[in-house]
Design a protein around this motif. Structure first.
Motif, short mmCIF file in Angstrom:
data_model
loop_
_atom_site.label_atom_id
_atom_site.label_comp_id
_atom_site.label_asym_id
_atom_site.label_seq_id
_atom_site.Cartn_x
_atom_site.Cartn_y
_atom_site.Cartn_z
N LEU A 44 0.82 -1.21 0.00
CA LEU A 44 0.00 0.00 0.00
C LEU A 44 0.86 1.26 0.00
CD1 LEU A 44 -2.57 -1.32 2.58
CD2 LEU A 44 -3.06 -0.80 0.20
N GLU A 48 6.85 4.74 -1.01
CA GLU A 48 7.80 4.82 0.13
C GLU A 48 8.74 3.62 0.12
OE1 GLU A 48 4.65 5.44 0.36
OE2 GLU A 48 4.55 7.49 1.11
N GLU A 49 8.18 2.44 -0.21
CA GLU A 49 8.99 1.23 -0.16
C GLU A 49 10.10 1.26 -1.22
OE1 GLU A 49 8.86 -0.51 2.30
OE2 GLU A 49 6.81 -0.66 3.05
N TRP A 61 16.70 2.96 14.80
CA TRP A 61 16.20 1.80 15.55
C TRP A 61 17.11 0.59 15.47
CZ3 TRP A 61 14.75 -2.36 12.43
CH2 TRP A 61 14.47 -2.07 11.10
N LEU A 109 16.21 -8.65 6.81
CA LEU A 109 14.95 -8.03 6.41
C LEU A 109 14.64 -8.26 4.93
CD1 LEU A 109 15.42 -4.61 8.27
CD2 LEU A 109 14.20 -6.61 9.10
N TYR B 40 -1.87 2.22 7.80
CA TYR B 40 -0.55 2.40 7.20
C TYR B 40 -0.60 2.49 5.68
CZ TYR B 40 0.92 1.61 11.89
OH TYR B 40 1.06 1.73 13.24
N GLN B 41 -1.69 3.06 5.16
CA GLN B 41 -1.78 3.32 3.72
C GLN B 41 -1.23 4.72 3.49
OE1 GLN B 41 -5.76 2.65 2.31
NE2 GLN B 41 -5.96 0.76 3.45
N THR B 42 0.09 4.82 3.49
CA THR B 42 0.74 6.13 3.50
C THR B 42 0.33 7.02 2.33
OG1 THR B 42 2.55 4.81 4.30
CG2 THR B 42 2.99 7.14 4.01
N GLN B 43 0.38 6.45 1.12
CA GLN B 43 0.09 7.27 -0.06
C GLN B 43 -1.33 7.82 -0.01
OE1 GLN B 43 1.64 4.49 -3.03
NE2 GLN B 43 1.83 6.30 -4.31
N SER B 220 6.18 0.64 9.00
CA SER B 220 6.86 0.40 7.72
C SER B 220 7.12 -1.10 7.57
CB SER B 220 8.19 1.15 7.65
OG SER B 220 9.12 0.55 8.52
N GLU B 221 7.38 -1.50 6.33
CA GLU B 221 7.66 -2.91 6.06
C GLU B 221 8.91 -3.36 6.81
OE1 GLU B 221 5.76 -5.01 4.33
OE2 GLU B 221 7.14 -6.71 4.25
N ALA B 222 9.92 -2.48 6.90
CA ALA B 222 11.16 -2.86 7.58
C ALA B 222 10.90 -3.13 9.07
CB ALA B 222 12.22 -1.77 7.42
N VAL B 223 10.13 -2.28 9.71
CA VAL B 223 9.83 -2.47 11.14
C VAL B 223 8.95 -3.72 11.31
CG1 VAL B 223 8.74 -1.45 13.18
CG2 VAL B 223 10.13 -0.02 11.71
#
Lengths: 195, 274
Positions: A44, A48-49, A61, A109, B40-43, B220-223
């Motif tokens: 979604l 950003e990704e 972090w 990750l 978390y739909q940022t866009q 976020s995907e990383a977290v």
């Protein structure tokens, strides 16, 4: 799903990237990989990704992960366990923490951009080369991306590429198969230009 | 003869309705933005906040009010336009929105803390973040201050001697727990607790908080992936630590979660390459 059609879509995307990022061939494979990975996952926060890797090697972090977590990371992966045997045995956490901040985004990750950027080193299990060039190559990639005058156009192009690839059924392929397809077309493209 | 005044009346009513609808539109878009942000739909959320800001801007141009400036400020806050948000809240205060001044003050403080941090004054920035996470009633500022504060405080705690470190971790855990009590729906606060419990080798508690964080969502995907790795890490820690009977009990709970998340084995989250 026809492989030839998919290859054609990848070729078009490479032509597009050559226009928008002419001097940064090393970014073509990571950008196409990351665009497809997040599109296939129906992320979604796709935009950003695409650029999420830019926080490495030092997001806040990650500096605060526990010693035990870091040790476990190195012990639980056979290739890391053998490469860092001495550091693990001596509980050399300074050395392990420093390597962790570079290896964790890739081997922990599985960040698709970084995995593609260091694809050759990962294929050869050459951790020493990965570690010694990590900072420079990530910084170079960041600088290249920053220098693009038309970032929205880049995103638009990547999205169009990803959507077309999905419409041709790329979701049925594994991440590894997708990466191999992109690499094959890229290599062919480079060879043709050399000739 | 009556045509012109009638037309004027219609136009006035229409313009009036348009003004009302600007504020209404602004509020609706802001609410939609918040809903998307929670998922978390940022866009999508950013697009809604942009729209909310534009509508609120139209409203304050035609019919300035405390409410309109407040919505404008809130949208700007979500878009991380700190300076603009601060100005909007001050305007809101001038038009009668009492909290406006306090909110503008908290935003100014957040800006100050960020500047202190950038110039290497960690201790001072940490104090300001701490103040904000205790006092701010603006959720996005509380969340950002919490992230900044816990990361910085955790980093500092890890540099201390063992005994001092334990005390600092305890205190930090209490802070993170208080944040969850303030906002139970925020997955990130549970993620922070899971990380702290991990430092204390309290694997069971760390696992439980990580599960809650996963279920509530992460920024976020990383977290998100790091949180999954924490779950696997706790699983391995408990496997070594628990007595056979306790382990059997834990394993059945773990397997339930695995089924829910479609993990095919206990150490391989679905996103991990096989």
């Amino acid at each position: 799903m026809k492989r030839e059609e998919l290859e054609q879509v990848v070729e078009q995307a490479l032509t597009f990237l050559a226009q928008i990022l002419p001097g940064s061939i090393s970014l073509y494979f990571p950008l196409l990989s990351v665009a497809l990975t997040w599109a296939v996952k129906r992320s979604l926060a796709w935009e950003e990704e695409i650029f999420a890797w830019q926080v490495w090697p030092n997001p806040e972090w990650i500096r605060t992960k526990s010693d035990m977590f870091i040790l476990d990371f190195f012990q639980s992966k056979p290739e890391l366990n053998s490469h860092f045997r001495a550091e693990i045995d001596n509980r050399d956490l300074d050395a392990l923490r420093s390597a962790f901040s570079r290896l964790y985004p890739i081997m922990g990750l599985e960040d698709p951009f970084l995995c593609a950027l260091f694809y050759p080193e990962l294929e050869k299990s050459d951790l020493a080369a990965l570690l010694s060039t990590f900072d420079t190559r990530v910084e170079e990639a960041k600088a290249d991306i920053k220098s693009i005058p038309e970032r929205p156009r880049l995103l638009e192009g990547l999205r169009a590429f990803a959507e077309e690839a999905i419409s041709l059924g790329i979701e049925a392929m594994s991440q590894k198969e997708i990466q191999k397809l992109i690499l094959d077309v890229l290599k062919r493209d480079i060879n043709n230009k050399d000739v | 003869m009556f045509k012109k005044p009638a037309l004027l009346l219609v136009l006035t009513v229409f313009v009036g309705m348009a003004c009302v609808s600007h504020l209404k539109e602004a509020k609706t878009s802001y609410a939609q933005g918040q809903r998307s942000a929670r998922d978390y739909q940022t866009q999508a959320s950013q697009a809604y906040f942009q729209k909310a800001r534009q509508e609120a801007f139209q409203e304050v141009r035609g019919k300035p009010s405390g409410q309109a400036y407040m919505v404008k400020g809130l949208a700007e806050l979500e878009l991380e336009l700190w300076q603009e948000a601060e100005e909007s809240f001050l305007e809101a205060f001038h038009y009668g929105f009492e909290k406006g001044e306090e909110w503008a003050h908290h935003l100014a403080l957040f800006g100050l803390a960020s500047s202190l941090e950038e110039s290497g004054l960690q201790e001072s920035s940490r104090q300001v973040y701490r103040y904000l996470l205790d006092r701010s009633r603006i959720p996005s500022i509380t969340l950002l201050a919490a992230q900044k504060y816990t990361e910085s405080a955790l980093e500092e705690a890890l540099e201390r001697e063992e005994k001092e470190k334990d005390k600092a971790l305890d205190s930090l855990l209490k802070t993170a727990q208080r944040l969850s009590e303030k906002d139970m729906s925020c997955g990130y606060y549970f993620y922070l607790q899971s990380q702290i419990y991990g430092h204390q080798s309290a694997y069971r508690q760390s696992f439980e908080r990580a599960v809650m964080a996963r279920e509530l969502g992460l920024p976020s995907e990383a977290v998100f992936r790091d949180n999954d790795n924490q779950i696997v890490f706790c699983y391995r820690g408990l496997k070594d630590e628990l007595a056979p009977w306790d382990w059997e009990q834990f394993l059945s709970i773990y397997q339930e979660w695995m089924r829910r998340w479609s993990w095919t084995d206990p150490e391989t989250p679905t996103w991990l390459k096989r």
